[in-house]
Design a protein around this motif. Structure first.
Motif, short mmCIF file in Angstrom:
data_model
loop_
_atom_site.label_atom_id
_atom_site.label_comp_id
_atom_site.label_asym_id
_atom_site.label_seq_id
_atom_site.Cartn_x
_atom_site.Cartn_y
_atom_site.Cartn_z
N UNK A 34 0.77 -1.24 0.00
CA UNK A 34 0.00 0.00 0.00
C UNK A 34 0.80 1.28 0.00
N UNK A 35 2.12 1.19 0.03
CA UNK A 35 2.97 2.38 -0.01
C UNK A 35 3.13 2.86 -1.45
N UNK A 36 3.57 4.09 -1.63
CA UNK A 36 3.87 4.65 -2.95
C UNK A 36 5.37 4.96 -2.96
N UNK A 37 6.21 3.96 -3.29
CA UNK A 37 7.66 4.15 -3.16
C UNK A 37 8.31 4.92 -4.30
N UNK A 38 9.35 5.66 -3.92
CA UNK A 38 10.26 6.34 -4.84
C UNK A 38 11.64 5.89 -4.39
N UNK A 39 12.50 5.53 -5.34
CA UNK A 39 13.82 5.02 -4.95
C UNK A 39 14.93 6.00 -5.30
N UNK A 40 16.01 5.90 -4.52
CA UNK A 40 17.23 6.67 -4.76
C UNK A 40 18.39 5.76 -4.42
N UNK A 41 19.50 5.93 -5.14
CA UNK A 41 20.65 5.05 -4.93
C UNK A 41 21.88 5.78 -4.38
N UNK A 42 21.68 7.03 -3.94
CA UNK A 42 22.82 7.78 -3.41
C UNK A 42 22.34 8.81 -2.38
#
Length: 182
Positions: A34-42
């Motif tokens: 149910x989350x709305x994820x946004x990813x970052x790698x740094x």
């Protein structure tokens, strides 16, 4: 399992980890919850997202290639005081856990942590203690991970690692030659 009712009106979630395969799997798993994820790698990318669109929830790896994940925690806490932040690390230590909590992290989990454990930590209310892990690491595995961490910190120098761990060099070489325990 978590539901969107548990999450609240803002399901935004920032995931910051330099392990692309892990962060992709975690994003998919958290989206199913149910989350709305946004990813970052740094640190740089995570900090930018935290400033521009501060999420309600965040999971931040402690050690990233371009710096310390606690920098992202600090920026996110300044941008959104009510954010629930979990710090993940494969290098658990009391000092870093204390630093993470002082900077505003809600919880501190050691890797490997599964999506259910992470979701439970993000959604924990008040001072409720989380349940003990279903599959905790064995004492042999914890010892092996500690040895590996010190070995990496010593730039894979067996003699220096053995000195710091106060063990015989040959004993350390035998341990390093074996597979990790379960």
């Amino acid at each position: 399992m978590t539901t969107s009712d548990d999450i609240g009106p803002d399901p935004s979630l920032l995931l910051v980890d330099d392990d692309q395969a892990f962060v992709t799997r975690l994003a998919k798993a958290m989206e199913k919850r149910g989350f709305a994820p946004v990813t970052a790698e740094s640190v740089a990318e995570g900090s930018r997202i935290a400033r521009e669109t501060p999420p309600a929830y965040a999971v931040v790896d402690l050690r990233l290639e371009d710096g310390n994940g606690l920098d992202v925690v600090e920026i996110l806490r300044e941008a959104r005081a009510d954010a629930r932040i979990v710090v993940l690390t494969g290098y658990g230590a009391i000092a870093t856990a204390v630093a993470a909590v002082k900077l505003g992290a809600t919880d501190y989990l050691s890797k490997p942590a599964d999506a259910n454990t992470i979701a439970a930590a993000l959604l924990a209310q008040g001072d409720a203690m989380p349940p003990p892990p279903e599959n905790p690491m064995s004492a042999d595995r914890v010892r092996w991970e500690h040895i590996q961490r010190v070995y990496e910190m010593c730039d894979r120098n067996v003699s220096e690692t053995a000195r710091r761990l106060n063990m015989h060099r040959r004993t350390l070489q035998r341990i390093l030659a074996k597979r990790s325990p379960k």
